[in-house]
Scaffold this motif. Structure first.
Motif, PDB file in Angstrom:
ATOM      1  N   ASP A   1      14.624 -24.854   0.701  1.00 34.00           N
ATOM      2  CA  ASP A   1      15.301 -24.824  -0.381  1.00 34.00           C
ATOM      3  C   ASP A   1      17.082 -24.683   0.351  1.00 34.00           C
ATOM      4  O   ASP A   1      18.047 -25.112  -0.733  1.00 34.00           O
ATOM      5  CB  ASP A   1      15.486 -23.785  -1.349  1.00 34.00           C
ATOM      6  CG  ASP A   1      16.183 -23.851  -2.567  1.00 34.00           C
ATOM      7  OD1 ASP A   1      16.265 -25.000  -3.177  1.00 34.00           O
ATOM      8  OD2 ASP A   1      16.990 -22.906  -3.011  1.00 34.00           O
ATOM      9  N   THR A   2      17.331 -24.502   1.645  1.00 30.06           N
ATOM     10  CA  THR A   2      18.662 -24.621   2.164  1.00 30.06           C
ATOM     11  C   THR A   2      18.917 -26.003   2.751  1.00 30.06           C
ATOM     12  O   THR A   2      20.090 -26.346   3.078  1.00 30.06           O
ATOM     13  CB  THR A   2      18.777 -23.426   3.258  1.00 30.06           C
ATOM     14  OG1 THR A   2      17.994 -24.109   4.440  1.00 30.06           O
ATOM     15  CG2 THR A   2      18.638 -22.250   3.007  1.00 30.06           C
TER      16      THR A   2
ATOM     17  N   GLY B   1      22.028 -27.413   4.630  1.00 33.73           N
ATOM     18  CA  GLY B   1      21.073 -27.030   5.512  1.00 33.73           C
ATOM     19  C   GLY B   1      20.734 -28.545   6.462  1.00 33.73           C
ATOM     20  O   GLY B   1      20.431 -29.398   5.691  1.00 33.73           O
TER      21      GLY B   1
ATOM     22  N   GLU C   1      12.004 -20.986   0.774  1.00 38.63           N
ATOM     23  CA  GLU C   1      13.355 -20.341   0.641  1.00 38.63           C
ATOM     24  C   GLU C   1      14.059 -21.084   1.818  1.00 38.63           C
ATOM     25  O   GLU C   1      15.472 -21.351   1.453  1.00 38.63           O
ATOM     26  CB  GLU C   1      13.186 -18.975   0.647  1.00 38.63           C
ATOM     27  CG  GLU C   1      13.000 -18.243  -0.548  1.00 38.63           C
ATOM     28  CD  GLU C   1      11.556 -17.904  -0.545  1.00 38.63           C
ATOM     29  OE1 GLU C   1      11.091 -17.375  -1.542  1.00 38.63           O
ATOM     30  OE2 GLU C   1      10.728 -18.474   0.363  1.00 38.63           O
TER      31      GLU C   1
ATOM     32  N   ARG D   1      23.420 -28.074  -1.169  1.00 40.67           N
ATOM     33  CA  ARG D   1      22.937 -27.474  -0.039  1.00 40.67           C
ATOM     34  C   ARG D   1      23.350 -28.186   1.155  1.00 40.67           C
ATOM     35  O   ARG D   1      23.825 -29.537   1.338  1.00 40.67           O
ATOM     36  CB  ARG D   1      21.439 -27.517  -0.117  1.00 40.67           C
ATOM     37  CG  ARG D   1      20.774 -26.778  -1.074  1.00 40.67           C
ATOM     38  CD  ARG D   1      19.321 -27.275  -1.526  1.00 40.67           C
ATOM     39  NE  ARG D   1      19.531 -28.437  -2.089  1.00 40.67           N
ATOM     40  CZ  ARG D   1      18.260 -29.312  -1.974  1.00 40.67           C
ATOM     41  NH1 ARG D   1      17.219 -29.014  -1.464  1.00 40.67           N
ATOM     42  NH2 ARG D   1      18.327 -30.566  -2.598  1.00 40.67           N
TER      43      ARG D   1
ATOM     44  N   SER E   1      27.430 -18.169  -4.669  1.00 37.49           N
ATOM     45  CA  SER E   1      28.013 -18.415  -3.700  1.00 37.49           C
ATOM     46  C   SER E   1      29.552 -18.799  -3.981  1.00 37.49           C
ATOM     47  O   SER E   1      29.934 -19.097  -5.201  1.00 37.49           O
ATOM     48  CB  SER E   1      27.308 -19.668  -2.921  1.00 37.49           C
ATOM     49  OG  SER E   1      27.582 -20.670  -3.453  1.00 37.49           O
TER      50      SER E   1
ATOM     51  N   SER F   1      23.091 -19.204   7.901  1.00 35.38           N
ATOM     52  CA  SER F   1      23.063 -20.093   9.059  1.00 35.38           C
ATOM     53  C   SER F   1      23.489 -19.559  10.354  1.00 35.38           C
ATOM     54  O   SER F   1      22.831 -19.515  11.296  1.00 35.38           O
ATOM     55  CB  SER F   1      23.635 -21.316   8.672  1.00 35.38           C
ATOM     56  OG  SER F   1      22.959 -21.981   7.415  1.00 35.38           O
TER      57      SER F   1
ATOM     58  N   HIS G   1      16.403 -20.793  11.338  1.00 37.06           N
ATOM     59  CA  HIS G   1      15.779 -19.582  10.314  1.00 37.06           C
ATOM     60  C   HIS G   1      14.190 -19.484  10.803  1.00 37.06           C
ATOM     61  O   HIS G   1      13.676 -18.424  10.874  1.00 37.06           O
ATOM     62  CB  HIS G   1      15.697 -20.442   9.090  1.00 37.06           C
ATOM     63  CG  HIS G   1      17.067 -20.336   8.403  1.00 37.06           C
ATOM     64  ND1 HIS G   1      18.053 -19.258   8.650  1.00 37.06           N
ATOM     65  CD2 HIS G   1      17.779 -21.351   7.795  1.00 37.06           C
ATOM     66  CE1 HIS G   1      19.071 -19.363   7.910  1.00 37.06           C
ATOM     67  NE2 HIS G   1      18.978 -20.547   7.327  1.00 37.06           N
TER      68      HIS G   1
ATOM     69  N   HIS H   1      21.678 -19.068   1.768  1.00 36.58           N
ATOM     70  CA  HIS H   1      22.447 -20.388   2.285  1.00 36.58           C
ATOM     71  C   HIS H   1      23.607 -19.743   2.969  1.00 36.58           C
ATOM     72  O   HIS H   1      24.084 -20.424   3.826  1.00 36.58           O
ATOM     73  CB  HIS H   1      22.949 -20.934   0.830  1.00 36.58           C
ATOM     74  CG  HIS H   1      22.089 -21.561   0.055  1.00 36.58           C
ATOM     75  ND1 HIS H   1      21.425 -22.879   0.385  1.00 36.58           N
ATOM     76  CD2 HIS H   1      21.225 -21.025  -1.038  1.00 36.58           C
ATOM     77  CE1 HIS H   1      20.793 -23.000  -0.555  1.00 36.58           C
ATOM     78  NE2 HIS H   1      20.457 -22.016  -1.437  1.00 36.58           N
TER      79      HIS H   1
ATOM     80  N   THR I   1      19.629 -25.835  11.595  1.00 33.60           N
ATOM     81  CA  THR I   1      19.594 -24.458  10.754  1.00 33.60           C
ATOM     82  C   THR I   1      18.111 -24.139  10.377  1.00 33.60           C
ATOM     83  O   THR I   1      17.901 -23.065  10.617  1.00 33.60           O
ATOM     84  CB  THR I   1      20.578 -24.633   9.528  1.00 33.60           C
ATOM     85  OG1 THR I   1      20.037 -25.868   8.773  1.00 33.60           O
ATOM     86  CG2 THR I   1      21.841 -24.943  10.136  1.00 33.60           C
TER      87      THR I   1
END
Length: 473
Positions: free
Chosen positions: A258-259, A29, A255, A27, A2, A183, A37, A180, A33
């Motif tokens: 993990d954000t 998130g 996954e 992170r 990123s 969002s 997702h 990531h 968010t």
């Protein structure tokens, strides 16, 4: 990598506020968010086939199966959230992907099996979304054609052109570096999914309120009237696969988790997000499925917005189908990003000295700002989108394809691996009451998956035998 990671590297990693405890970019998130997702991943094209699925099962079994799948998905997803870290769910080492979690708890052999199931499913979902988006885009043109020329006009369109347009959009969006960065895309997609579901509900209610006789039964389509005995069996199995697909998101749960920011603990936030996501989608599914069945009866179309159970108001149907297309543009990325990350990590580790693979630099794009550009990412992700789009062009069967994807992924990814990892983490004995209950649940879901897969394969064979490509009219 990123933009934040590049900035950290440029500053020599000095700013510890920008990194997590494992040295990766911090992170950001949140519950909102993560919920977006999940809703983006879950409320997808599957919702449009639920009226058809309820029609096959009837008023009793249909809603019962829908609620059962929602409870199983919620329960197993809650188990999976505790496996994001290992061995401790709060203080253990992070697992960045579903496969990493399986390897940490169950070893390399089951990791390979999980990876095969997960990535075959993810590829299948991206193909399915390509098909569905093309159908929805074509439905806009057909709706306008019916409005101008009458409901009996042929109004056939080519899905191929729409798939090419969709692929072009995905080639651009696929250059987003990782999960990531999705969002905002997921928030827009979640709003679109709720919008088109609401349009479908409103149209169903209007059709019911408008009167007219439709035939519904407690057991669904009637043998000897609507279908033959064998068709009833196969369609019942296929509808199980459709409903399973409608709840398919466990393959990207880790996954998504993990954000999330590390505080409060990711597993607690993710459990709340799972409850919000599954309860929201179940409410829409029950309404869409049951009201759709009440509106169309045993003749419910496989997709009640693009199958033209509704013709008017044509502009509202157009809006619904445009919302579907926008939603699936975002949902495609939610399911494609794990594939991209897996392959790129593998190639980077396999060829650590290759300059083309590891070349990456920051470029400034007007409005967007700093953006990490990789020639390897551009080439490989473009090829992936092109190949999946070509498969979709060859294989454009909506309901049967959804059912097969749902059937193949439901047991291993939604049930088996979460249950096995939880048993390992909690050290649950095979012959304890909890162990017996979990094993019974897993075995029952395996049987359902096998039956659903059989029904979907039979449906695909029939669809292939009767398929005639449309020409642009």
């Amino acid at each position: 990598m990123s933009v934040e990671a590049f900035e950290i590297a440029e500053n020599g990693g000095a700013n510890l506020k920008d990194v997590d405890d494992d040295g990766r970019p911090r992170r950001t998130g949140t519950l909102i968010t993560a919920s977006a997702h999940i809703i983006t991943a879950v409320i997808g094209s599957g919702v449009l086939s639920l009226a058809w699925a309820i029609a096959q099962l009837g008023w009793i079994i249909g809603p019962t199966v829908l609620i059962a799948f929602s409870l199983i998905t919620w329960f197993c997803s809650s188990l999976l959230t505790d496996c994001y870290r290992a061995p401790d769910p709060v203080h253990g080492k992070r697992n960045y992907t579903y496969g990493d979690a399986v390897r940490a708890y169950l070893g390399d052999v089951k990791y390979r099996f999980c990876s095969l199931a997960q990535y075959v499913n993810l590829v299948g979902v991206t193909i399915g979304y390509t098909i569905t988006t093309a159908i929805s885009m074509g439905a806009v043109k057909r709706s306008n054609c019916f409005h101008r020329q009458g409901h009996q006009a042929p109004c056939k369109v080519s899905d191929t052109t729409n798939m090419i347009i969709f692929a072009a959009i995905q080639i651009v969006l696929s250059q987003l570096p990782n999960f990531h960065e999705l969002s905002l895309l997921s928030l827009v997609a979640a709003v679109m999914s709720i919008t088109y579901s609401s349009i479908g509900l409103a149209l169903s209610i209007a059709k019911i309120a408008g009167g007219g006789h439709v035939r519904t039964t407690l057991t669904g389509v009637t043998v000897g009237v609507d279908v033959s005995g064998s068709e009833k069996i196969w369609r019942t199995f296929q509808s199980l696969g459709d409903i399973a697909f409608a709840y398919s998101y466990s393959n990207v749960l880790i996954e998504i988790q993990d954000t999330l920011k590390s505080s409060p603990p990711e597993n607690k936030v993710m459990k709340k997000a799972t409850s919000i996501g599954v309860s929201t989608t179940t409410l829409f599914y029950m309404l869409c499925g049951m009201l759709g069945y009440a509106a169309f009866g045993n003749e419910a179309p496989g997709n009640f917005l693009t199958g033209f159970g509704f013709y008017d108001p044509f502009w509202l149907i157009d809006i619904g189908n445009i919302c579907i297309a926008i939603h699936l543009i975002g949902a495609y990325q939610v399911f494609a990003q794990p594939i991209f990350q897996f392959f790129e990590n593998y190639i980077c580790n396999r060829y650590p000295e290759n300059g083309f693979i590891h070349s990456e630099r920051i470029i400034n794009i007007p409005i967007i700002g700093k953006f990490p550009f990789s020639p390897f990412r551009l080439v490989w992700r473009t090829l992936y989108v092109i190949i999946t789009s070509l498969v979709a062009m060859i294989f454009p069967f909506f309901n049967d394809f959804l059912g097969l994807i749902g059937a193949l992924s439901f047991w291993p990814l939604t049930v088996y691996f979460p249950v096995e990892m939880y048993k390992k983490q909690a050290q649950i004995s095979k012959f304890s009451k909890t162990g017996i209950w979990l094993n019974t649940l897993s075995s029952a879901c395996l049987v359902v998956s096998i039956l659903a897969a059989c029904g979907s394969v039979q449906g695909l064979v029939q669809a292939l035998a009767h398929y005639k490509p449309f020409k642009v009219s």
